[in-house]
Design a protein around this motif. Structure first.
Motif, mmCIF file in Angstrom:
data_model
loop_
_atom_site.group_PDB
_atom_site.id
_atom_site.type_symbol
_atom_site.label_atom_id
_atom_site.label_comp_id
_atom_site.label_asym_id
_atom_site.label_seq_id
_atom_site.Cartn_x
_atom_site.Cartn_y
_atom_site.Cartn_z
ATOM 1 N N ALA A 412 0.844 -1.200 0.000
ATOM 2 C CA ALA A 412 0.000 0.000 0.000
ATOM 3 C C ALA A 412 0.877 1.246 0.000
ATOM 4 O O ALA A 412 2.026 1.218 0.456
ATOM 5 C CB ALA A 412 -0.912 0.005 1.220
ATOM 6 N N ALA A 413 0.308 2.335 -0.521
ATOM 7 C CA ALA A 413 0.941 3.655 -0.438
ATOM 8 C C ALA A 413 0.225 4.430 0.664
ATOM 9 O O ALA A 413 -0.960 4.736 0.553
ATOM 10 C CB ALA A 413 0.822 4.389 -1.767
ATOM 11 N N CYS A 414 0.925 4.705 1.752
ATOM 12 C CA CYS A 414 0.319 5.405 2.886
ATOM 13 C C CYS A 414 -0.033 6.843 2.505
ATOM 14 O O CYS A 414 0.623 7.453 1.643
ATOM 15 C CB CYS A 414 1.288 5.428 4.065
ATOM 16 N N PRO A 415 -1.057 7.416 3.157
ATOM 17 C CA PRO A 415 -1.435 8.804 2.850
ATOM 18 C C PRO A 415 -0.276 9.768 3.090
ATOM 19 O O PRO A 415 0.480 9.623 4.052
ATOM 20 C CB PRO A 415 -2.584 9.084 3.831
ATOM 21 N N VAL A 416 -0.144 10.742 2.206
ATOM 22 C CA VAL A 416 0.863 11.794 2.373
ATOM 23 C C VAL A 416 0.365 12.753 3.443
ATOM 24 O O VAL A 416 -0.725 13.310 3.334
ATOM 25 C CB VAL A 416 1.100 12.537 1.039
ATOM 26 N N LEU A 417 1.163 12.934 4.481
ATOM 27 C CA LEU A 417 0.765 13.791 5.595
ATOM 28 C C LEU A 417 1.159 15.243 5.342
ATOM 29 O O LEU A 417 0.359 16.159 5.523
ATOM 30 C CB LEU A 417 1.405 13.279 6.887
ATOM 31 N N VAL A 418 2.393 15.456 4.923
ATOM 32 C CA VAL A 418 2.875 16.803 4.596
ATOM 33 C C VAL A 418 3.736 16.703 3.344
ATOM 34 O O VAL A 418 4.616 15.848 3.262
ATOM 35 C CB VAL A 418 3.706 17.411 5.748
ATOM 36 N N GLY A 419 3.484 17.573 2.366
ATOM 37 C CA GLY A 419 4.284 17.597 1.151
ATOM 38 C C GLY A 419 3.564 16.969 -0.032
ATOM 39 O O GLY A 419 2.340 16.831 -0.045
ATOM 40 N N SER A 420 4.355 16.584 -1.025
ATOM 41 C CA SER A 420 3.825 15.978 -2.249
ATOM 42 C C SER A 420 4.742 14.824 -2.637
ATOM 43 O O SER A 420 5.962 14.958 -2.617
ATOM 44 C CB SER A 420 3.777 17.022 -3.370
ATOM 45 N N LYS A 421 4.141 13.704 -2.979
ATOM 46 C CA LYS A 421 4.915 12.498 -3.300
ATOM 47 C C LYS A 421 4.817 12.199 -4.790
ATOM 48 O O LYS A 421 3.721 12.078 -5.341
ATOM 49 C CB LYS A 421 4.383 11.324 -2.475
ATOM 50 N N TRP A 422 5.985 12.080 -5.436
ATOM 51 C CA TRP A 422 6.053 11.710 -6.845
ATOM 52 C C TRP A 422 6.749 10.356 -6.960
ATOM 53 O O TRP A 422 7.797 10.132 -6.347
ATOM 54 C CB TRP A 422 6.854 12.740 -7.638
ATOM 55 N N VAL A 423 6.171 9.463 -7.748
ATOM 56 C CA VAL A 423 6.803 8.178 -8.028
ATOM 57 C C VAL A 423 6.672 7.872 -9.516
ATOM 58 O O VAL A 423 5.838 8.449 -10.220
ATOM 59 C CB VAL A 423 6.170 7.015 -7.213
ATOM 60 N N SER A 424 7.508 6.944 -9.966
ATOM 61 C CA SER A 424 7.435 6.468 -11.347
ATOM 62 C C SER A 424 7.469 4.945 -11.322
ATOM 63 O O SER A 424 8.418 4.354 -10.799
ATOM 64 C CB SER A 424 8.596 7.020 -12.170
ATOM 65 N N ASN A 425 6.425 4.324 -11.844
ATOM 66 C CA ASN A 425 6.283 2.868 -11.789
ATOM 67 C C ASN A 425 6.599 2.211 -13.129
ATOM 68 O O ASN A 425 6.215 2.721 -14.184
ATOM 69 C CB ASN A 425 4.853 2.491 -11.404
ATOM 70 N N LYS A 426 7.274 1.095 -13.054
ATOM 71 C CA LYS A 426 7.511 0.265 -14.233
ATOM 72 C C LYS A 426 7.056 -1.151 -13.901
ATOM 73 O O LYS A 426 7.615 -1.809 -13.001
ATOM 74 C CB LYS A 426 8.994 0.259 -14.610
ATOM 75 N N TRP A 427 5.992 -1.601 -14.597
ATOM 76 C CA TRP A 427 5.486 -2.950 -14.372
ATOM 77 C C TRP A 427 5.987 -3.855 -15.491
ATOM 78 O O TRP A 427 5.714 -3.633 -16.681
ATOM 79 C CB TRP A 427 3.962 -2.942 -14.315
ATOM 80 N N ILE A 428 6.716 -4.899 -15.103
ATOM 81 C CA ILE A 428 7.402 -5.786 -16.043
ATOM 82 C C ILE A 428 6.591 -7.075 -16.164
ATOM 83 O O ILE A 428 6.145 -7.632 -15.152
ATOM 84 C CB ILE A 428 8.829 -6.080 -15.537
ATOM 85 N N HIS A 429 6.380 -7.541 -17.405
ATOM 86 C CA HIS A 429 5.497 -8.691 -17.650
ATOM 87 C C HIS A 429 6.283 -9.978 -17.940
ATOM 88 O O HIS A 429 7.484 -9.953 -18.202
ATOM 89 C CB HIS A 429 4.534 -8.361 -18.799
ATOM 90 N N GLU A 430 5.553 -11.099 -17.927
ATOM 91 C CA GLU A 430 6.155 -12.430 -18.030
ATOM 92 C C GLU A 430 6.799 -12.708 -19.387
ATOM 93 O O GLU A 430 7.903 -13.258 -19.466
ATOM 94 C CB GLU A 430 5.087 -13.505 -17.790
ATOM 95 N N ARG A 431 6.088 -12.354 -20.456
ATOM 96 C CA ARG A 431 6.575 -12.703 -21.791
ATOM 97 C C ARG A 431 7.922 -12.030 -22.058
ATOM 98 O O ARG A 431 8.107 -10.853 -21.771
ATOM 99 C CB ARG A 431 5.570 -12.276 -22.866
ATOM 100 N N GLY A 432 8.835 -12.783 -22.593
ATOM 101 C CA GLY A 432 10.160 -12.243 -22.880
ATOM 102 C C GLY A 432 11.170 -12.463 -21.767
ATOM 103 O O GLY A 432 12.345 -12.108 -21.904
#
Length: 445
Positions: A412-432
């Motif tokens: 889970a991503a917990c609620p941001v209490l103070v500030g701003s949260k930036w993330v970048s996700n890369k989801w990698i799949h089975e094929r290949g």
């Protein structure tokens, strides 16, 4: 000659009216444009939900919040009107737990002379507060408040009717708590079956930074420089910190530059929209209250630098990026969160069938900002919590080598209490991945 002059004079008479009409039309257009930027009721209720979420998850004191302290971080103070609105909107949602807390705070501010309010408004506060106390089982307290309200508004019909009702309940009911003989006031948080369960309670505790489970192999965890025999890592090996062995979870430090982070934010900002989730029954994307953030997708067509980021992910993880999803950028504002979920699709779901690339074998998440308070990534089943660190990347496998889902990776991503949260996700799949992460010798591996 006079006739022509009269015609010109008539035209000149209409000129000011024409210009006035044009100015009015421009003004109306400008008002419409500004109206689109004004907060809607949905914005207001969303902000209230975010604040109440923070209050619950981080066990924030109502009085401290009202006086401008958010988890010890200074913030704007709330007026009696602000507290009243928080209580009123909670009341409209039949959330009497928060109604009591915020109406009590509004009442306290009015009694101590909040300059924005007058004593006349106390009757409205007490009206909401009395009924909320009754709904929480505090009938004697509800009666006391109703009597106080009738002193302020003797002709208030509903208060007079409620007074008679509360007196009848107290007379007929032998429950000592409702009669208030022990002086106890109860105000229990109203939770559904899931939110009162062990997983959700663990999730909230981890968000607060509590230590819940002892990891028996914690003394064997290590850090190392990792090259994977990849050319990109020969001169600059990845700094890997192993956080968990089974399932494998690791943090890679200093793996994205400030220049790349700025590029991602610049490209993403105009594209951001409300984040969605896969409906497991329909397979379609839709918004959900348990995921509150903005997101968008970036590909190598947006910038060739994204191709280099993908190449670095391939080097660090040793996995093939050709069948991976595009890079997702997500921004969590104050109160932004994503409650416990899996990244992979379970057997009964059809989330990724249309892609034709199999299930999500692994997840890599860049933290592209620091967060002043809150915003941790937590794994309730493991008791693991990871706080955002700019330029680091969190990596884990979602599937075993035999393709079965690793259910301990629920996170889970917990609620941001103070500030701003930036993330970048890369989801990698089975094929290949057949030659990058081959199947084991045994089916159960």
């Amino acid at each position: 000659m006079q006739k022509g002059t009269s015609h010109r004079r008539s035209e000149n008479m209409w000129q000011p009216k024409k210009y006035a009409w044009r100015n009015l039309q421009k003004l109306a257009d400008k008002v419409d444009e500004l109206r689109q930027q004004l907060p809607t009721y949905e914005d207001l209720s969303g902000s209230v939900s975010a604040l109440l979420r923070l209050q619950d998850v981080y066990k924030l004191d109502t009085t401290e919040l009202a006086h401008g302290s958010v988890g010890g971080v200074p913030s704007s103070q709330l007026s009696a009107w602000d507290c009243f609105e928080l209580g009123r909107l909670s009341y409209n949602e039949e959330d009497f737990y928060h109604t009591i807390m915020w109406m009590e705070e509004a009442l306290e501010k009015v009694r101590h002379g909040d300059p924005e309010w007058y004593e006349d408004n106390m009757a409205s506060i007490i009206d909401y507060l009395a009924f909320a106390q009754y709904k929480q089982g505090n009938v004697r307290r509800a009666l006391q408040l109703t009597n106080e309200m009738l002193e302020l508004a003797p002709d208030h019909e509903r208060a007079r009717s409620n007074k008679l009702y509360y007196e009848r309940v107290l007379h007929d009911d032998t429950d000592s708590k409702k009669r208030g003989e022990d002086g106890e006031i109860t105000n229990k948080r109203q939770l559904d079956e899931y939110r009162s369960g062990e997983e959700y309670m663990t999730y909230e505790a981890l968000c607060r930074g509590e230590n819940l489970k002892k990891y028996k192999h914690k003394d064997r965890l290590f850090c190392r420089y990792r090259t994977n025999d990849h050319p990109l890592l020969f001169l600059s090996p990845a700094k890997e910190e192993v956080l968990y062995f089974n399932p494998y979870i690791a943090m890679f430090h200093d793996v994205i530059s400030d220049k790349e982070i700025k590029m991602l934010k610049t490209l993403a900002t105009p594209k951001l929209g409300r984040a969605t989730v896969h409906n497991p029954k329909t397979g379609k994307l839709e918004t959900a209250a348990y995921r509150v953030s903005k997101s968008c997708w970036l590909s190598e067509y947006d910038s060739p630098d994204i191709g280099m980021i993908n190449a670095k992910i391939a080097a660090m993880t040793g996995l093939n990026m050709e069948t991976a999803e595009e890079l997702q950028i997500a921004n969590y504002g104050i109160g932004g969160q994503y409650e416990p979920h899996y990244d992979f699709a379970r057997k009964e779901e059809n989330a990724f069938k249309d892609l034709g690339t199999g299930n999500r074998i692994a997840t890599l998440m860049y933290y592209i900002s620091d967060v002043q308070a809150g915003g941790a990534t937590v794994f309730p089943y493991l008791g693991l919590k990871v706080f955002p660190k700019k330029a680091a990347a969190l990596f884990w496998y979602n599937l075993y080598k035999n393709g079965e889902g690793i259910y301990d990776t629920r996170h889970a991503a917990c609620p941001v209490l103070v500030g701003s949260k930036w993330v970048s996700n890369k989801w990698i799949h089975e094929r290949g991945q057949e030659f990058h992460r081959p199947c084991g010798l045994f089916e159960e591996e």
